[in-house]
Design a protein around this motif. Structure first.
Motif, short mmCIF file in Angstrom:
data_model
loop_
_atom_site.label_atom_id
_atom_site.label_comp_id
_atom_site.label_asym_id
_atom_site.label_seq_id
_atom_site.Cartn_x
_atom_site.Cartn_y
_atom_site.Cartn_z
N THR A 42 -8.45 15.25 0.30
CA THR A 42 -8.64 13.92 -0.27
C THR A 42 -7.56 12.96 0.21
OG1 THR A 42 -9.65 14.86 -2.25
CG2 THR A 42 -8.82 12.61 -2.43
N TYR A 43 -8.00 11.77 0.63
CA TYR A 43 -7.10 10.70 1.05
C TYR A 43 -7.17 9.59 0.00
CZ TYR A 43 -6.70 12.97 5.60
OH TYR A 43 -6.43 13.87 6.61
N THR A 44 -6.01 9.20 -0.55
CA THR A 44 -5.97 8.19 -1.61
C THR A 44 -5.07 7.04 -1.20
OG1 THR A 44 -6.30 9.85 -3.34
CG2 THR A 44 -5.39 7.73 -4.04
N CYS A 45 -5.63 5.82 -1.32
CA CYS A 45 -4.88 4.60 -1.03
C CYS A 45 -4.65 3.85 -2.34
CB CYS A 45 -5.70 3.75 -0.06
SG CYS A 45 -5.19 2.02 0.01
N THR A 46 -3.40 3.45 -2.59
CA THR A 46 -3.06 2.67 -3.78
C THR A 46 -2.56 1.29 -3.33
OG1 THR A 46 -2.48 4.63 -5.07
CG2 THR A 46 -1.62 2.51 -5.85
N ALA A 47 -3.24 0.25 -3.83
CA ALA A 47 -2.86 -1.13 -3.50
C ALA A 47 -2.21 -1.76 -4.73
CB ALA A 47 -4.08 -1.94 -3.07
N GLY A 103 -0.34 -5.59 -10.90
CA GLY A 103 -0.58 -4.16 -11.14
C GLY A 103 -1.11 -3.47 -9.91
N SER A 104 -1.69 -2.29 -10.10
CA SER A 104 -2.17 -1.50 -8.97
C SER A 104 -3.48 -0.80 -9.31
CB SER A 104 -1.11 -0.45 -8.57
OG SER A 104 -0.90 0.46 -9.64
N ARG A 105 -4.24 -0.49 -8.26
CA ARG A 105 -5.46 0.30 -8.37
C ARG A 105 -5.55 1.20 -7.14
NH1 ARG A 105 -7.81 -4.63 -10.54
NH2 ARG A 105 -8.48 -4.31 -12.71
N SER A 106 -6.32 2.29 -7.28
CA SER A 106 -6.43 3.27 -6.19
C SER A 106 -7.88 3.51 -5.81
CB SER A 106 -5.78 4.60 -6.62
OG SER A 106 -4.41 4.42 -6.92
N ALA A 107 -8.07 4.01 -4.60
CA ALA A 107 -9.38 4.40 -4.11
C ALA A 107 -9.21 5.67 -3.25
CB ALA A 107 -10.02 3.28 -3.29
N SER A 108 -10.21 6.55 -3.28
CA SER A 108 -10.08 7.83 -2.58
C SER A 108 -11.34 8.15 -1.78
CB SER A 108 -9.82 8.97 -3.58
OG SER A 108 -8.63 8.75 -4.30
N THR A 109 -11.16 8.99 -0.77
CA THR A 109 -12.28 9.53 0.00
C THR A 109 -11.90 10.93 0.47
OG1 THR A 109 -13.81 9.10 1.83
CG2 THR A 109 -11.49 8.66 2.26
N PHE A 119 0.83 -1.20 0.00
CA PHE A 119 0.00 0.00 0.00
C PHE A 119 0.87 1.25 0.00
CE2 PHE A 119 -2.57 -3.31 1.98
CZ PHE A 119 -3.82 -3.13 1.40
N THR A 120 0.39 2.28 -0.66
CA THR A 120 0.98 3.62 -0.58
C THR A 120 -0.15 4.62 -0.37
OG1 THR A 120 0.90 3.84 -3.00
CG2 THR A 120 2.98 3.09 -2.02
N TRP A 121 0.19 5.76 0.26
CA TRP A 121 -0.82 6.75 0.61
C TRP A 121 -0.48 8.13 0.03
CZ3 TRP A 121 -5.39 5.89 3.08
CH2 TRP A 121 -5.54 4.69 3.79
N GLU A 122 -1.55 8.85 -0.28
CA GLU A 122 -1.45 10.29 -0.55
C GLU A 122 -2.48 10.95 0.35
OE1 GLU A 122 -1.85 11.30 -4.66
OE2 GLU A 122 -0.58 9.65 -5.33
N TYR A 123 -2.04 11.96 1.13
CA TYR A 123 -2.93 12.58 2.12
C TYR A 123 -2.57 14.05 2.26
CZ TYR A 123 1.14 11.55 5.06
OH TYR A 123 2.41 11.46 5.54
#
Length: 387
Positions: free
Chosen positions: A355-360, A365-371, A307-311
């Motif tokens: 916005t908080y974004t999690c990338t798995a 490969g990878s996909r992301s989800a945000s809230t 996992f990686t985060w953008e916050y």
């Protein structure tokens, strides 16, 4: 005197009559030309058939394209057509001819990296030549000739018309193609065949596959594991019990040799990239309170997910605090793996709004989800006291 005048008149009249007859006999030049071309003034009749025949003769039949093939130059003036495989003694000179102009060659990776000046190609009017001198067992591999399609100066390979030959450079002292590595690490991917490249220098060599610990010969049944003298051993559907240290053994006559050792590592390769789901402990948080943002992936067991985060707090250098756990859960009656990571934001500030974004990510490969989280200000309105 009179008879002379009469004679002169008769002579002149005769000449005039002869001249008029000649004029009638001489055809019109235009008519002669039309007759030579087989045309009448009306354009009808047999002239059309003749014209059609003329057009057929002037339209040449399109020649069939010559088939591509390779030949080996054995001696000066002696050639032999090359089959799918060819054996050349190490130390001898290899010379191949490929029909076509121009053509392009590809050679084994070892030669592409460094041929030490031993390899050269020459393009002639009707064929291309590849010459390799001072050959060694390490040169063993596939040689390919591609005819080129060119428009002006732009040329490209015609892959569907290529011709290939696998060449063994036999060496009485080297049964395996030399390798600089003593150990080679290979992943056993559950979704992909695994090849152990035990390449031999002679197609006559007998090759077997062995396990190092505990020492035993591996059964090669042709279905689960098969052998190709040009590729090596292929494990078609890798399983966890295939993992370990393996090597190949070759024998020819009185000579027996072992190959490089292959360390096989089992990897449960995922079928698809992960699908993360993200949820905040609250959509709205007051300043000074704590916030938790959870990112969850439900997937195949024994598959590593990173996992990686953008916050928002990254902008001011807010440190990243996380908790993670992996559990086996039941989904539709099947065991699945739940991988979860929680981002902890203590004593929320206004800068934490956004916005908080999690990338798995897994091996596919990878996909992301945000809230989005809103932060309420700490300022409060003072109510007037009652009298």
């Amino acid at each position: 005197m009179k008879w002379r005048v009469v004679l002169f008149v008769l002579l002149v009249s005769h000449l005039i009559i002869q001249f008029g007859m000649c004029q009638k006999v001489e055809p019109d030049p235009k008519t002669k030309s039309e007759k030579r071309n087989g045309k009448s003034e009306s354009g009808k009749g047999s002239g059309k058939t003749l014209a059609s025949k003329t057009r057929v003769k002037t339209t040449p039949e399109t020649p069939k394209e010559a088939q591509m093939y390779l030949t080996q130059v054995v001696n000066k003036g002696r050639f032999q057509k090359v089959a799918d495989t060819l054996t050349v003694r190490a130390g001898d000179t290899l010379e191949l001819r490929c029909k076509g102009n121009p053509v392009q060659w590809t050679v084994p990776a070892y030669l592409e990296e460094d041929d030490e000046g031993r390899l050269r190609t020459v393009q002639h009017e009707r064929y291309g030549t590849l010459i390799l001198v001072n050959t060694t067992a390490a040169d063993t591999g596939e040689f390919t000739c591609y005819p080129m399609y060119c428009e002006d100066k732009d040329c490209r390979k015609q892959y569907d018309k290529s011709v290939k030959v696998y060449i063994f450079f036999s060496d009485p002292q080297e049964l395996f193609v030399p390798s600089a590595e003593y150990y080679e690490v290979i992943q056993l991917r559950t979704n992909w065949p695994t090849v152990l490249p035990c390449q031999v220098t002679s197609p006559q060599a007998k090759v077997s596959l062995h396990q190092e610990f505990p020492p035993m010969e591996v059964n090669v049944d042709g279905r689960e594991i098969s052998f190709d003298v040009k590729k090596g051993f292929t494990i078609h559907r890798p399983k966890q019990y295939h993992a370990g240290s393996l090597y190949c053994e070759a024998s020819l006559g009185n000579l027996r040799q072992s190959s490089t050792k292959y360390m096989l590592i089992y990897v449960n390769y995922p079928a698809a990239p992960p699908f993360p789901a993200i949820q905040a402990s609250s959509d709205t948080v007051a300043v000074g309170h704590n916030l938790q943002v959870t990112c969850t992936v439900i997937g195949e067991q024994d598959v590593l997910v990173e996992f990686t985060w953008e916050y928002p707090g990254q902008k001011i250098g807010r440190p990243l605090y996380t908790l993670d756990n992996v559990q086996t859960v039941q989904v539709d009656g099947q065991n699945r793996q739940r991988t979860q990571i929680i981002l902890l934001v203590d004593e929320v500030r206004e800068v934490d709004q956004g916005t908080y974004t999690c990338t798995a990510q897994n091996l596919q490969g990878s996909r992301s989800a945000s809230t989005t989280v809103k932060v309420q200000s700490a300022q409060t309105t003072t109510k007037p006291k009652k009298p």
